[in-house]
Write a protein that holds these residues in place. Structure first.
Motif, mmCIF file in Angstrom:
data_model
loop_
_atom_site.group_PDB
_atom_site.id
_atom_site.type_symbol
_atom_site.label_atom_id
_atom_site.label_comp_id
_atom_site.label_asym_id
_atom_site.label_seq_id
_atom_site.Cartn_x
_atom_site.Cartn_y
_atom_site.Cartn_z
ATOM 1 N N TYR A 1 0.348 -1.318 -0.181
ATOM 2 C CA TYR A 1 -0.178 0.508 0.011
ATOM 3 C C TYR A 1 0.249 1.145 -0.047
ATOM 4 C CZ TYR A 1 -3.823 -3.044 1.654
ATOM 5 O OH TYR A 1 -5.222 -4.025 1.350
ATOM 6 N N ALA A 2 1.892 1.194 0.607
ATOM 7 C CA ALA A 2 2.915 2.480 1.276
ATOM 8 C C ALA A 2 3.126 2.678 -0.533
ATOM 9 C CB ALA A 2 3.871 2.329 1.475
ATOM 10 N N ALA A 3 4.415 1.558 -1.026
ATOM 11 C CA ALA A 3 4.761 1.902 -2.363
ATOM 12 C C ALA A 3 3.898 2.350 -3.010
ATOM 13 C CB ALA A 3 5.940 0.634 -2.817
ATOM 14 N N ASN A 4 2.780 1.401 -3.259
ATOM 15 C CA ASN A 4 1.941 2.057 -4.267
ATOM 16 C C ASN A 4 1.362 4.173 -4.370
ATOM 17 O OD1 ASN A 4 2.200 0.130 -6.059
ATOM 18 N ND2 ASN A 4 -0.171 -0.867 -4.702
ATOM 19 N N ARG A 5 0.721 3.934 -3.063
ATOM 20 C CA ARG A 5 0.676 5.680 -2.497
ATOM 21 C C ARG A 5 1.898 6.752 -3.411
ATOM 22 N NH1 ARG A 5 -1.960 3.773 2.074
ATOM 23 N NH2 ARG A 5 0.254 3.605 3.117
ATOM 24 N N ALA A 6 3.317 5.504 -2.605
ATOM 25 C CA ALA A 6 4.043 6.904 -3.165
ATOM 26 C C ALA A 6 4.629 6.548 -4.590
ATOM 27 C CB ALA A 6 6.096 6.248 -2.835
ATOM 28 N N ASN A 7 4.106 5.473 -5.844
ATOM 29 C CA ASN A 7 4.189 5.664 -6.721
ATOM 30 C C ASN A 7 2.929 6.464 -7.507
ATOM 31 O OD1 ASN A 7 3.680 4.403 -9.506
ATOM 32 N ND2 ASN A 7 5.614 3.520 -9.389
ATOM 33 N N ALA A 8 1.933 7.150 -6.689
ATOM 34 C CA ALA A 8 0.982 7.594 -6.976
ATOM 35 C C ALA A 8 1.638 9.176 -6.876
ATOM 36 C CB ALA A 8 -0.470 7.104 -6.461
ATOM 37 N N ALA A 9 2.183 9.150 -5.811
ATOM 38 C CA ALA A 9 2.920 10.665 -6.057
ATOM 39 C C ALA A 9 3.188 11.290 -6.691
ATOM 40 C CB ALA A 9 2.984 10.462 -4.304
ATOM 41 N N GLU A 10 4.529 10.789 -7.382
ATOM 42 C CA GLU A 10 4.969 11.035 -8.413
ATOM 43 C C GLU A 10 4.767 10.569 -9.674
ATOM 44 O OE1 GLU A 10 8.762 11.723 -10.083
ATOM 45 O OE2 GLU A 10 8.350 11.572 -8.424
ATOM 46 N N ALA A 11 3.662 9.590 -9.656
ATOM 47 C CA ALA A 11 3.146 10.325 -10.643
ATOM 48 C C ALA A 11 1.932 11.275 -11.127
ATOM 49 C CB ALA A 11 1.969 8.889 -10.686
ATOM 50 N N SER A 12 1.571 12.012 -9.940
ATOM 51 C CA SER A 12 1.334 13.079 -9.647
ATOM 52 C C SER A 12 1.596 14.272 -10.285
ATOM 53 C CB SER A 12 0.388 13.464 -8.438
ATOM 54 O OG SER A 12 0.232 14.815 -8.313
ATOM 55 N N ARG A 13 2.834 14.769 -9.390
ATOM 56 C CA ARG A 13 3.778 15.480 -10.052
ATOM 57 C C ARG A 13 4.577 15.655 -11.442
ATOM 58 N NH1 ARG A 13 5.857 13.244 -4.578
ATOM 59 N NH2 ARG A 13 6.901 11.782 -5.272
ATOM 60 N N MET A 14 5.046 14.471 -12.107
ATOM 61 C CA MET A 14 4.889 14.153 -13.781
ATOM 62 C C MET A 14 3.917 15.016 -13.665
ATOM 63 S SD MET A 14 7.228 10.639 -13.034
ATOM 64 C CE MET A 14 8.129 10.625 -15.142
ATOM 65 N N ALA A 15 2.711 14.327 -14.105
ATOM 66 C CA ALA A 15 1.089 14.232 -14.700
ATOM 67 C C ALA A 15 0.910 16.279 -15.002
ATOM 68 C CB ALA A 15 0.436 14.046 -14.262
ATOM 69 N N GLU A 16 1.611 16.574 -13.371
ATOM 70 C CA GLU A 16 1.750 18.373 -13.140
ATOM 71 C C GLU A 16 2.846 18.844 -13.898
ATOM 72 O OE1 GLU A 16 0.195 21.533 -11.504
ATOM 73 O OE2 GLU A 16 -0.719 20.073 -10.515
ATOM 74 N N ALA A 17 3.981 18.219 -13.967
ATOM 75 C CA ALA A 17 4.778 18.884 -14.854
ATOM 76 C C ALA A 17 4.287 18.797 -16.234
ATOM 77 C CB ALA A 17 6.052 18.404 -14.591
ATOM 78 N N HIS A 18 3.904 18.002 -16.581
ATOM 79 C CA HIS A 18 2.839 17.960 -17.848
ATOM 80 C C HIS A 18 2.470 18.697 -18.241
ATOM 81 C CE1 HIS A 18 3.163 15.626 -22.080
ATOM 82 N NE2 HIS A 18 2.292 15.111 -22.100
ATOM 83 N N GLY A 19 2.277 19.127 -17.614
ATOM 84 C CA GLY A 19 0.742 20.602 -18.152
ATOM 85 C C GLY A 19 -1.128 19.605 -17.461
ATOM 86 N N ASP A 20 -0.599 18.689 -17.326
ATOM 87 C CA ASP A 20 -2.491 17.817 -17.362
ATOM 88 C C ASP A 20 -3.036 17.248 -15.778
ATOM 89 O OD1 ASP A 20 -4.664 15.342 -16.587
ATOM 90 O OD2 ASP A 20 -3.466 15.148 -19.180
#
Length: 322
Positions: free
Chosen positions: A54-73
């Motif tokens: 659970y913790a690893a997947n939450r961390a992965n989702a947080a990183e995905a959020s940062r990358m999507a934000e930087a991409h403009g989505d």
């Protein structure tokens, strides 16, 4: 009379649009490519490694959020950020492309009644909130009506690339054939996680019923409920080659009833899914789903949700028949 005529017209138009996808492909707008990390590398899933996963997947989702934000989505970033919340219990997460996520509701390690929800077309990370709402509604119903000592859990399994509703893909078994081995493997993992010998029910909606039909012959499933099904690709419940009890239902205002229940070979491609699962000839246990539409099977307070919960909890004598 006017209301009934309008409903029939609406359902017929929707059915026509889907059927027309065979000869007039209309693809839903593809989500632009969004950068996201590869899925987290996890230890084999067991009761003792759940919190770590659970913790690893939450961390992965947080990183995905940062990358999507930087991409403009910002839309995808918001979805990923919500999934990264401290209360979220994700067995799997992949933020790439249309996305994949498997989320748990309840204490999976100690559950003895587990419902696995398998979604239909147009279910992606971007529309995941709708799918999640069905899981939370079901879990609330199960907790409310579970007998003393029964521990239910619900798993929202978005473990495959669902087809677009208006596309050629939605009328062929291709995506289901790709998804079925993944679903069978997930069921195997579930039994490795639970401390008890859990009773597993697959609750399958729309195109998800085709996926469940393809996975039905695998071990570890006790009940399969097909709701809003376009057909399963086989002519009868017996042809699923499963030891699970097979249930089926369709709401009174579900436009899927207007889709022809046929299967044909067009230029070497199988199109359509054959026999209607709620028809007597199919041989499923048909239960009442009320007057709801295609997206209403898990609506709180509905006849269909009450019956689905009874199936999951094993209260089969209380299931109301159609």
């Amino acid at each position: 009379m006017a209301v009934l005529t309008a409903r029939r017209l609406r359902r017929s138009l929707l059915a026509l649009l889907i059927t027309a996808a065979v000869v007039l492909p209309l693809s839903a707008a593809a989500h632009p490519g969004i950068p996201a990390p590869a899925p987290a590398v996890l230890a084999p899933l067991t009761a003792s490694t759940l919190d770590e996963a659970y913790a690893a997947n939450r961390a992965n989702a947080a990183e995905a959020s940062r990358m999507a934000e930087a991409h403009g989505d910002r839309g995808r970033a918001a979805v990923d950020r919500a999934l990264a919340g401290p209360s979220r219990t994700l067995l799997a997460f992949d933020g790439r492309g249309s996305g994949r996520v498997t989320e748990v509701f309840g204490d999976l390690a100690h559950a003895d009644r587990i419902a696995v929800l398998v979604p239909g077309s147009d279910t992606t990370l971007d529309t995941y909130a709708r799918f999640r709402a069905t899981a939370t509604a079901l879990y609330a119903q199960l907790v409310r009506h579970a007998p003393n000592g029964t521990r239910p859990a619900v798993v929202a399994w978005l473990g495959y690339e669902t087809p677009a509703t208006i596309s050629t893909t939605v009328l062929t078994p291709t995506r289901a054939d790709q998804a079925a081995p993944k679903l069978r493997e997930f069921i195997r993992q579930l039994h490795g996680i639970t401390a008890r010998q859990a009773h597993v029910t697959l609750l399958c909606h729309s195109y998800g019923t085709v996926v469940c039909a393809r996975a039905a012959s695998g071990p570890g499933v006790d009940d399969i409920a097909l709701v809003g099904s376009p057909g399963t690709g086989v002519d009868s419940a017996a042809a699923l080659h499963t030891s699970a009890r097979v249930w089926a239902a369709r709401g009174g205002d579900d436009w899927i009833a207007e889709v022809p229940h046929v299967s044909a070979d067009l230029f070497g491609i199988t199109v359509g899914f054959g026999t209607d699962p709620v028809s007597p000839v199919f041989g499923a246990r048909v239960f009442a789903a009320g007057d709801g539409g295609h997206s209403d099977y898990f609506t709180p307070g509905s006849v269909s949700l009450a019956n689905l919960a009874r199936i999951v909890l094993g209260d089969t004598s209380e299931v109301t028949r159609a």
